[in-house]
Structure formats: C-alpha cells, structure tokens
Design an enzyme around this catalytic site. Sequence first.
Site, PDB file in Angstrom:
ATOM      1  N   THR A  69      -3.856  -6.060   2.934  1.00  0.00           N
ATOM      2  CA  THR A  69      -2.457  -6.281   3.295  1.00  0.00           C
ATOM      3  C   THR A  69      -1.816  -4.898   3.441  1.00  0.00           C
ATOM      4  O   THR A  69      -2.448  -3.882   3.159  1.00  0.00           O
ATOM      5  CB  THR A  69      -1.727  -7.102   2.213  1.00  0.00           C
ATOM      6  OG1 THR A  69      -1.765  -6.367   0.991  1.00  0.00           O
ATOM      7  CG2 THR A  69      -2.391  -8.457   1.988  1.00  0.00           C
ATOM      8  N   LYS A  73      -3.684  -1.608   5.124  1.00  0.00           N
ATOM      9  CA  LYS A  73      -4.267  -1.768   6.474  1.00  0.00           C
ATOM     10  C   LYS A  73      -4.414  -0.434   7.195  1.00  0.00           C
ATOM     11  O   LYS A  73      -5.283  -0.270   8.035  1.00  0.00           O
ATOM     12  CB  LYS A  73      -3.369  -2.660   7.340  1.00  0.00           C
ATOM     13  CG  LYS A  73      -3.434  -4.119   6.986  1.00  0.00           C
ATOM     14  CD  LYS A  73      -2.572  -4.943   7.925  1.00  0.00           C
ATOM     15  CE  LYS A  73      -2.409  -6.336   7.378  1.00  0.00           C
ATOM     16  NZ  LYS A  73      -1.750  -7.261   8.294  1.00  0.00           N
ATOM     17  N   ASP A 109      -5.932 -10.015  12.696  1.00  0.00           N
ATOM     18  CA  ASP A 109      -4.519 -10.437  12.780  1.00  0.00           C
ATOM     19  C   ASP A 109      -4.164 -10.930  14.188  1.00  0.00           C
ATOM     20  O   ASP A 109      -3.388 -11.863  14.344  1.00  0.00           O
ATOM     21  CB  ASP A 109      -3.582  -9.275  12.418  1.00  0.00           C
ATOM     22  CG  ASP A 109      -3.531  -9.042  10.922  1.00  0.00           C
ATOM     23  OD1 ASP A 109      -3.778  -9.991  10.155  1.00  0.00           O
ATOM     24  OD2 ASP A 109      -3.226  -7.894  10.526  1.00  0.00           O
ATOM     25  N   TYR A 219       5.383 -15.010   7.143  1.00  0.00           N
ATOM     26  CA  TYR A 219       5.146 -16.175   6.303  1.00  0.00           C
ATOM     27  C   TYR A 219       6.201 -16.240   5.201  1.00  0.00           C
ATOM     28  O   TYR A 219       6.451 -15.264   4.512  1.00  0.00           O
ATOM     29  CB  TYR A 219       3.748 -16.123   5.665  1.00  0.00           C
ATOM     30  CG  TYR A 219       3.626 -17.224   4.662  1.00  0.00           C
ATOM     31  CD1 TYR A 219       3.509 -18.536   5.100  1.00  0.00           C
ATOM     32  CD2 TYR A 219       3.725 -16.985   3.300  1.00  0.00           C
ATOM     33  CE1 TYR A 219       3.468 -19.583   4.196  1.00  0.00           C
ATOM     34  CE2 TYR A 219       3.681 -18.016   2.403  1.00  0.00           C
ATOM     35  CZ  TYR A 219       3.561 -19.310   2.855  1.00  0.00           C
ATOM     36  OH  TYR A 219       3.541 -20.347   1.969  1.00  0.00           O
TER      37      TYR A 219
END
Length: 270
Positions: A69, A73, A109, A219
């Site tokens: 995350t 990344k 992703d 999200y």
Amino acid sequence: MNITAKTKICMVIGDPVEHSLSPRMHNAGYEALHIDGHYVYVGCHVDVNHIEDFVKGIRAMGIRGVSCTLPHKLAVMPYLDEIDDIAQKIGAVNTIVNENGKLIGSNTDWLGILEPLQQVTDLPGKRVAVLGAGGAARAAAYAVTSQHANLMIFNRTKEKAEKLASEFDGKAYALDDYEAIKSADIIINTTSVGLKNENETPLPKKYIIKNHIVFDVVYSAHPTQIITDAKEKEAKTITGIEMLLHQGFAQFNLFTGHDAPKDAMRKALV
Ligand code: ATR
C-alpha cells in the site's frame, strides 16, 4: 487450521495496515481452493524508513508474495531485482513476487480499474475523465489508454494534470472545469475528496447525467457522495470495493498460480 512449517507466507505491508481487507480476501480464496495449508496471508506494519530491511527480510525468510500500500508502492522499487514494464510505466509497484529468491515487482492496480469498467462498457473511443493526478490516477490513465480510450485528466493543481496527461497522451484540465467533466462518458474519481469527509465530492451533482459511468476508486465503508449522487441521477456506478477485488484477483494468481475464486473472495468482503 492447516498451517505447517511448509506453509508459504504472503502479506500486505502498510503504515498503517490494520484497516486492510486484503488478508480477509486472500485467505478466503485459499480456503475456497483448499490451499490454506500451502499459503497464509497476513498484514505487516512496516515503517517506510525500514523498507530496505524489510526487502532483505523477504529474501531471508522466503516470503512468497507481498502486496504494497502507499507509500510503500514507491519506496520498495529501488530494492527489487526486476520491475516489469507496466509497473515501470505506472511508476509504482503494488505486488512483489519472490521467484526462488528473485524479487519481481509488478502492478495490478490498473486491472482493478480496467476489469470493472469492461464489465459495463467498451472502452475504445470513449471519453474518460480521470479526477486527480496522484498514484491511483496513473493506474487509471494506464488502464484506459491501454484500451484506446480518450484520456482527460482533471486536477486541483493543474501542472500535475499537465504532466500526467503528457505522459499518457491525454488532455489536462482544472478540477473545477465541470462542463468538460460532464462531456465525458466515464468519470473516475481518484482524488481523496470524499474519503475524509463523507459529504464532500469533487463534482457537483448537477454535472452528473444518466448516461455517465461513475467509478470512485477510493474505498470507504460507506458510499461516497459522488456515488450517492450518481445513483440518484441513475448513472451506472462502480465503487472502490471492485478495484480492491480485481487488483486482488490478479495478485492471487501471481502469488499462487491459481485462478482466483472470485465469488469466495467477494463474499469475504461484503
Ligand atoms: P493517490 O496516490 O492515492 O492517488 P495522492 O498521490 O496523494 O494519492 O493524490 C491525491 C489526489 O487527490 C491529488 O490529485 C490531489 O490533488 P493535488 O495534486 O492538487 O494535491 C487530490 N486531492 C486531495 N485533496 C483534495 C482536495 N481537497 N480537493 C481537490 N483535490 C484533492
């Protein structure tokens, strides 16, 4: 529980990581395929300042796969043995696979954005408005241009939109150019507006029309305002849970070699 000394470890790293739904999603997949004795998936809180030590730990412990995350990344990239072409172009690694000691970085992703869109529309020739110009916007830009859609990037800081648009052959706009956003077929929100404050939205409701497809990649446990508004306008909507699932399906395959049991993984999240 079937865990033995032979069980391979996969994990998500983050700072924080405690909120992550990835362990629940991947472990449900292992159980569904009866490979929960072969793989286990955990969360690991890694301070980004320790990322080099963490990567050494992947090699030392033979960890099979890692989901990254933010900000990991970007931070892991200098320490890997290989980064595939797509992750290079997107500029971020969300997946590390340990192939017999060789650490390969990739990015799933963009599939988390592409696949849910392809389930509801054909992308070639469509006008796609990407709101935001950060990491998630880069994955969105890669996803839609890989299918020959027309890319429009909207950002509060317009220079960043211009930079991203020039890399992906798109056009740049200010975030408040609402008429231009309205002219798109598909609107993908990658800004964090709406994440911290549930009532905030990057796009006033009056600019959403029934023919739009509105995808909020962010999200959150509750529907974001842009999704609520789009539903009220009877537009098609896609939430961040779809992005989470589809990037996870691809990772599951990279970690285990098995096709992801999609229904079981979805059920674990809802
Ligand atoms: P990620 O990598 O998850 O996309 P990021 O790189 O921090 O996260 O990018 C966040 C995006 O949300 C940026 O496009 C940012 O706009 P700026 O480039 O102008 O900073 C956008 N963003 C964050 N808060 C915002 C706000 N209150 N209003 C408008 N845009 C915002």
